[in-house]
Design an enzyme around this catalytic site. Structure first.
Site, PDB file in Angstrom:
ATOM      1  N   HIS A  63       0.870  -1.178   0.000  1.00 50.31           N
ATOM      2  CA  HIS A  63       0.000   0.000   0.000  1.00 50.31           C
ATOM      3  C   HIS A  63       0.903   1.224   0.000  1.00 50.31           C
ATOM      4  O   HIS A  63       1.460   1.593   1.032  1.00 50.31           O
ATOM      5  CB  HIS A  63      -0.908   0.000   1.232  1.00 50.31           C
ATOM      6  CG  HIS A  63      -1.814  -1.190   1.315  1.00 50.31           C
ATOM      7  ND1 HIS A  63      -3.093  -1.199   0.777  1.00 50.31           N
ATOM      8  CD2 HIS A  63      -1.630  -2.421   1.846  1.00 50.31           C
ATOM      9  CE1 HIS A  63      -3.652  -2.377   0.988  1.00 50.31           C
ATOM     10  NE2 HIS A  63      -2.784  -3.138   1.628  1.00 50.31           N
ATOM     11  N   PHE A  64       1.034   1.846  -1.181  1.00 54.41           N
ATOM     12  CA  PHE A  64       1.878   3.036  -1.305  1.00 54.41           C
ATOM     13  C   PHE A  64       1.075   4.329  -1.174  1.00 54.41           C
ATOM     14  O   PHE A  64       1.624   5.418  -1.291  1.00 54.41           O
ATOM     15  CB  PHE A  64       2.652   3.005  -2.630  1.00 54.41           C
ATOM     16  CG  PHE A  64       3.932   2.204  -2.560  1.00 54.41           C
ATOM     17  CD1 PHE A  64       4.218   1.385  -1.479  1.00 54.41           C
ATOM     18  CD2 PHE A  64       4.858   2.276  -3.581  1.00 54.41           C
ATOM     19  CE1 PHE A  64       5.399   0.653  -1.410  1.00 54.41           C
ATOM     20  CE2 PHE A  64       6.048   1.558  -3.531  1.00 54.41           C
ATOM     21  CZ  PHE A  64       6.313   0.742  -2.437  1.00 54.41           C
ATOM     22  N   HIS A 233      -3.111 -12.424   2.041  1.00 50.15           N
ATOM     23  CA  HIS A 233      -2.590 -12.548   3.421  1.00 50.15           C
ATOM     24  C   HIS A 233      -3.317 -13.615   4.264  1.00 50.15           C
ATOM     25  O   HIS A 233      -3.968 -13.308   5.260  1.00 50.15           O
ATOM     26  CB  HIS A 233      -2.606 -11.208   4.141  1.00 50.15           C
ATOM     27  CG  HIS A 233      -3.797 -10.324   3.890  1.00 50.15           C
ATOM     28  ND1 HIS A 233      -5.097 -10.766   3.943  1.00 50.15           N
ATOM     29  CD2 HIS A 233      -3.859  -9.009   3.591  1.00 50.15           C
ATOM     30  CE1 HIS A 233      -5.915  -9.758   3.688  1.00 50.15           C
ATOM     31  NE2 HIS A 233      -5.191  -8.674   3.472  1.00 50.15           N
ATOM     32  N   ASP A 306       2.369  -6.900   2.757  1.00 47.51           N
ATOM     33  CA  ASP A 306       1.201  -6.079   3.095  1.00 47.51           C
ATOM     34  C   ASP A 306       1.674  -4.764   3.719  1.00 47.51           C
ATOM     35  O   ASP A 306       1.107  -4.274   4.700  1.00 47.51           O
ATOM     36  CB  ASP A 306       0.248  -6.814   4.034  1.00 47.51           C
ATOM     37  CG  ASP A 306      -1.126  -6.146   4.129  1.00 47.51           C
ATOM     38  OD1 ASP A 306      -1.391  -5.244   3.315  1.00 47.51           O
ATOM     39  OD2 ASP A 306      -1.908  -6.513   5.026  1.00 47.51           O
ATOM     40  N   HIS A 310       1.289   4.176   8.093  1.00 47.21           N
ATOM     41  CA  HIS A 310       0.306   5.161   8.537  1.00 47.21           C
ATOM     42  C   HIS A 310       1.033   6.343   9.157  1.00 47.21           C
ATOM     43  O   HIS A 310       2.182   6.229   9.599  1.00 47.21           O
ATOM     44  CB  HIS A 310      -0.648   4.560   9.573  1.00 47.21           C
ATOM     45  CG  HIS A 310      -1.527   3.478   9.033  1.00 47.21           C
ATOM     46  ND1 HIS A 310      -2.633   3.728   8.246  1.00 47.21           N
ATOM     47  CD2 HIS A 310      -1.461   2.129   9.157  1.00 47.21           C
ATOM     48  CE1 HIS A 310      -3.213   2.576   7.913  1.00 47.21           C
ATOM     49  NE2 HIS A 310      -2.515   1.601   8.448  1.00 47.21           N
ATOM     50  N   GLY A 325      -2.153  -2.262  10.293  1.00 45.21           N
ATOM     51  CA  GLY A 325      -1.037  -2.341   9.368  1.00 45.21           C
ATOM     52  C   GLY A 325       0.204  -1.615   9.841  1.00 45.21           C
ATOM     53  O   GLY A 325       0.150  -0.735  10.703  1.00 45.21           O
TER      54      GLY A 325
END
Length: 430
Positions: A63-64, A233, A306, A310, A325
């Site tokens: 997640h970029f 996952h 994954d 944040h 995450g």
């Protein structure tokens, strides 16, 4: 382009079943030769003796945060974190703002990646519009635009009818749907695995059966449609068995596992440290044992991170309110080497296969091999490098990791992308 000669490393290339001490010659952005006593006039020499030379690592689940949440991560920071961890190709999930559900967005993000990233970024498109699970997104147009797979990751698609339509549509394109497998009617606002540990901590749990039910449903739908389902996952022992049984009867099902679901359990949950809050949650020792067994026997096809950074203020909250995450690209290899390879639980060759050739083969990428003529994406690993995880040295914008302060053994020390050195000894060079 200057040639690069990697001398005397242990070359592990699962695609060609090579595992021997050899030299690797890179010229003009491709693998020119692999063998003993290679030479090239004017080539830059890298002494790989005592190290392991492998295809560039691949991560098909990251997640970029671009577009829309660049304060958490963007292609520039995320790609540098990936290169620092030894990755040369990653795929980004579409749960951004806006959601990547159109061909125009796929194309624009690919262009953005080419302009700002230091390694290869591939784009995963959404299955449904705005990931709402109600109406199919522009699947065919996104395929033509270059999307490598499709996912509503972060959301469970509740409508079996809509998902079946997506399978029917994508089956002729041979594109996988990567499913987040937790029935939302069962997990509600749970923050960790449901069981004795959650009860003792007073934290609402997410029952493991929510994953099992979702996996069973989506395997049956893919089997009916003759399509490719990829379980994201995976974390449940029963889910691993469901995948194993489906593969045995010929269903086109593949799956992935994260380093934390391989090496951590619900016992690691500390209500004062939200870094262990992940989705799906950390499970039991029985489940982690099943993850390792599945990785060993081929039921689990690949390892992904994954990677989910944040903002600090988001994670510095009470456990139940913090987002799920943590950033994983810079720690994954070290954790896996330390916990699995150096303990004798997993052969190094198997780990490399699951992090290179397997994802390339499954998602049809021109990557994951050191064969002559292949793109020169190469990672050099020092298996005995001892280092301590320090979030102040991260290239990612995320800082909350359950591995901070851990001493690890094993690290990527050189990352080569298209024949260019982009990371050396932990430092991004371009």
């Amino acid at each position: 382009m200057r040639a690069l000669l990697l001398k005397g490393g242990r070359v592990i290339d699962p695609a060609s079943k090579r595992n021997e001490v050899a030299d690797v010659l890179v010229e003009d952005g491709v693998i020119r030769a692999v063998g003993a006593n290679l030479a090239a006039d004017g080539a830059e020499i890298y002494d790989a003796a005592g190290k392991v030379v492998v295809p560039g690592l691949i991560d098909m689940h990251t997640h970029f945060r671009e577009p829309g949440q660049e304060a958490k991560e963007d292609f520039a920071s995320g790609s540098r974190a990936a290169a620092a961890g030894g990755y040369t190709t990653i795929a980004t999930m579409p749960n951004t703002r806006p959601v990547v559900d159109t061909a125009a967005l796929v194309k624009s993000l690919q262009k953005r990646a080419e302009e700002t990233a230091v390694m290869h970024i591939r784009i995963i498109g959404a299955v449904t519009k705005n990931q709402e699970g109600k109406e199919l997104a522009e699947l065919g147009d996104m395929v033509e635009a270059g999307a490598v797979a499709f996912s509503d990751d972060g959301h469970f698609d509740p409508s079996a009818k809509v998902l079946l339509s997506a399978y029917d549509y994508l089956a002729p394109f041979d594109k996988a749907i990567i499913n987040h497998e937790e029935d939302t009617s069962l997990v509600e606002e749970g923050a960790m695995n449901e069981g004795h540990r959650s009860a003792m901590l007073g934290i609402k749990g997410r029952p493991i059966v929510a994953e099992d039910i979702a996996v069973a449903r989506d395997i049956m739908l893919a089997e009916y449609a003759g399509a490719h389902v990829h379980v994201a996952h995976i974390s449940s022992a029963r889910a691993v068995q469901l995948v194993r049984e489906a593969k045995a009867r010929g269903v086109h099902v593949t799956t992935e596992v994260t380093p934390h679901h391989l090496t951590m359990t619900e016992d690691c949950v500390d209500p004062t440290d939200s870094s262990t809050k992940v989705n799906p949650p950390l499970r039991t020792k029985k489940d982690t044992a099943a993850m390792l067994a599945g990785l060993l026997d081929g039921t689990i096809d690949m390892v992904v991170t994954d990677h989910s950074p944040h903002a600090r203020e988001e994670k510095d909250r009470e456990y139940i309110y913090a987002p799920s995450g943590f950033p994983g690209l810079e720690t994954a290899l070290g954790v896996l080497m330390t916990e699995l390879v150096h303990t004798g639980k997993l052969p190094l060759e198997t780990l490399i296969e699951r992090m290179t050739y397997a994802p390339a083969r499954i998602f049809h990428l021109d990557a994951g091999t050191l064969r002559e003529g292949a793109p020169a994406d190469v990672t050099v690993i020092d298996p005995n490098c001892v280092w301590t995880v320090d979030e102040k040295k991260f290239y990612t914008r995320g800082s909350h990791s359950p591995f901070v302060g851990r001493e690890l053994r094993g690290k990527a020390v050189l990352t080569v992308v298209d024949g260019n050195i982009v990371m050396k000894d932990g430092v991004i060079t371009i």
